[in-house]
Design a protein around this motif. Structure first.
Motif, PDB file in Angstrom:
ATOM      1  N   TRP A   1       4.262   6.191  -4.124  1.00 16.55           N
ATOM      2  CA  TRP A   1       3.452   4.993  -4.329  1.00 16.55           C
ATOM      3  C   TRP A   1       2.869   4.591  -2.979  1.00 16.55           C
ATOM      4  N   LEU A   2       1.545   4.572  -2.885  1.00 21.31           N
ATOM      5  CA  LEU A   2       0.860   4.251  -1.638  1.00 21.31           C
ATOM      6  C   LEU A   2       0.253   2.857  -1.714  1.00 21.31           C
ATOM      7  N   LEU A   3       0.412   2.100  -0.651  1.00 18.18           N
ATOM      8  CA  LEU A   3      -0.179   0.775  -0.562  1.00 18.18           C
ATOM      9  C   LEU A   3      -1.686   0.929  -0.373  1.00 18.18           C
ATOM     10  N   ILE A   4      -2.479   0.342  -1.294  1.00 19.73           N
ATOM     11  CA  ILE A   4      -3.931   0.490  -1.202  1.00 19.73           C
ATOM     12  C   ILE A   4      -4.654  -0.840  -0.995  1.00 19.73           C
ATOM     13  N   TYR A   5      -3.954  -1.978  -1.228  1.00 19.03           N
ATOM     14  CA  TYR A   5      -4.633  -3.259  -1.110  1.00 19.03           C
ATOM     15  C   TYR A   5      -3.623  -4.362  -0.846  1.00 19.03           C
ATOM     16  N   THR A   6      -3.966  -5.290   0.058  1.00 20.63           N
ATOM     17  CA  THR A   6      -3.159  -6.494   0.286  1.00 20.63           C
ATOM     18  C   THR A   6      -4.088  -7.684   0.466  1.00 20.63           C
ATOM     19  N   GLU A   7      -3.571  -8.836   0.093  1.00 19.12           N
ATOM     20  CA  GLU A   7      -4.314 -10.083   0.250  1.00 19.12           C
ATOM     21  C   GLU A   7      -3.306 -11.196   0.512  1.00 19.12           C
ATOM     22  N   LYS A   8      -3.472 -11.917   1.613  1.00 13.96           N
ATOM     23  CA  LYS A   8      -2.557 -13.014   1.951  1.00 13.96           C
ATOM     24  C   LYS A   8      -2.971 -14.278   1.204  1.00 13.96           C
ATOM     25  N   ILE A   9      -1.960 -14.954   0.625  1.00 18.42           N
ATOM     26  CA  ILE A   9      -2.182 -16.159  -0.161  1.00 18.42           C
ATOM     27  C   ILE A   9      -1.206 -17.227   0.328  1.00 18.42           C
ATOM     28  N   ALA A  10      -1.633 -18.465   0.386  1.00 21.93           N
ATOM     29  CA  ALA A  10      -0.832 -19.546   0.971  1.00 21.93           C
ATOM     30  C   ALA A  10       0.358 -19.969   0.116  1.00 21.93           C
TER      31      ALA A  10
END
Length: 83
Positions: free
Chosen positions: A47-56
């Protein structure tokens, strides 16, 4: 701070979208199949990390996770897969 993320399994062409406050720990859990009954443990391969998004906040992270799990959200995530 929370992180909404997407991981991809090339062998099975599967995407998993989730949220966490500790990305490294969560990725290790996916890769080591820590949760035997989880979606990602059903499939062999990496499983490869393809996307991240920081949320408060957690509430915002859950809302964004739900958006990304929609048809349009998955179309958006697919653009990050390297073939």
């Amino acid at each position: 701070m929370f992180i909404v993320y997407a991981i991809y399994n090339h062998d099975h062409d599967k995407i998993y979208i989730g949220q966490t406050n500790n990305l490294e720990l969560r990725l290790e859990a996916h890769r080591s199949k820590t949760f035997v009954t989880s979606y990602t443990s059903r499939f062999n391969g990496e499983w490869l990390l393809i996307y991240t998004e920081k949320i408060a906040t957690l509430g915002e992270a859950l809302k964004r996770e739900k958006q990304l799990k929609s048809f349009r959200g998955r179309e958006f995530i697919r653009q990050f897969i390297k073939r």
